[in-house]
Design a protein around this motif. Sequence first.
Motif, mmCIF file in Angstrom:
data_model
loop_
_atom_site.group_PDB
_atom_site.id
_atom_site.type_symbol
_atom_site.label_atom_id
_atom_site.label_comp_id
_atom_site.label_asym_id
_atom_site.label_seq_id
_atom_site.Cartn_x
_atom_site.Cartn_y
_atom_site.Cartn_z
ATOM 1 N N THR A 3 0.851 -1.191 0.000
ATOM 2 C CA THR A 3 0.000 0.000 0.000
ATOM 3 C C THR A 3 0.884 1.238 0.000
ATOM 4 O O THR A 3 1.751 1.379 0.853
ATOM 5 N N ARG A 29 -16.907 2.743 -2.535
ATOM 6 C CA ARG A 29 -15.972 1.633 -2.730
ATOM 7 C C ARG A 29 -15.019 1.452 -1.561
ATOM 8 O O ARG A 29 -14.124 0.627 -1.604
ATOM 9 N N TYR A 31 -12.754 3.569 -0.431
ATOM 10 C CA TYR A 31 -11.447 4.201 -0.619
ATOM 11 C C TYR A 31 -11.419 5.488 0.183
ATOM 12 O O TYR A 31 -12.334 6.302 0.094
ATOM 13 N N GLY A 55 -3.295 3.019 -1.422
ATOM 14 C CA GLY A 55 -3.707 1.733 -1.963
ATOM 15 C C GLY A 55 -2.615 1.103 -2.795
ATOM 16 O O GLY A 55 -1.612 1.727 -3.110
ATOM 17 N N ASP A 56 -2.842 -0.141 -3.150
ATOM 18 C CA ASP A 56 -1.887 -0.835 -4.001
ATOM 19 C C ASP A 56 -2.197 -0.527 -5.470
ATOM 20 O O ASP A 56 -3.143 0.201 -5.778
ATOM 21 N N HIS A 58 -3.408 -2.411 -7.829
ATOM 22 C CA HIS A 58 -4.718 -2.917 -8.260
ATOM 23 C C HIS A 58 -5.840 -1.954 -7.839
ATOM 24 O O HIS A 58 -6.745 -1.648 -8.625
ATOM 25 N N LYS A 59 -5.764 -1.484 -6.611
ATOM 26 C CA LYS A 59 -6.778 -0.544 -6.102
ATOM 27 C C LYS A 59 -6.781 0.734 -6.937
ATOM 28 O O LYS A 59 -7.829 1.258 -7.295
ATOM 29 N N GLN A 62 -8.509 0.179 -10.211
ATOM 30 C CA GLN A 62 -9.958 0.143 -10.019
ATOM 31 C C GLN A 62 -10.528 1.554 -9.864
ATOM 32 O O GLN A 62 -11.565 1.873 -10.442
ATOM 33 N N ILE A 63 -9.850 2.394 -9.086
ATOM 34 C CA ILE A 63 -10.291 3.780 -8.912
ATOM 35 C C ILE A 63 -10.334 4.475 -10.269
ATOM 36 O O ILE A 63 -11.321 5.124 -10.618
#
Length: 161
Positions: A3, A29, A31, A55-56, A58-59, A62-63
């Motif tokens: 993260t 979500r 976040y 976040g990582d 992947h996160k 997605q955002i």
Amino acid sequence: MNTTKHTISILVNNQPGVLQRVASLFGRRGYNIESITVGKSEEEGLSRMIIVTNGDHHKLEQISKQLYKLIDVIKVIDISANPMVERELALIKVNAEPSIRPEIIGVVETFRATIVDISPKSIMVQVVGDSEKVKAMVELLKPYGVIQITRTGVAAMIRGV
């Protein structure tokens, strides 16, 4: 899972409700938004949002995908993936009896901050810099008695080539 802090620049149509829709997307979500600033951009009719979140990879993907689904979002860039300049402004009101003012002024000068208001019992300091500088300044002023803090949130841009 790694993260990290991400600073995201989002170019949007300057329309009522856009900020609310973007903030709601993050909230729905799960976040967290650490910092958000919004203002007119260099292009007429467009605003730029700078959002700091954690976040990582992947996160973050997605955002970005979710943001592009919003009709008023034009462009999303993770500017923290590039060399960038980041600044924040804070106003800090501190207890300051006349006898301790020289100490406080010493801290202010060390941080290249500015005294913007003096009253019989307090001093208001303005500090500009990255978030770590603002945090350090607040920590050094806490022993004197911080009365109130107002922070702008992060403004950031990718450095020139």
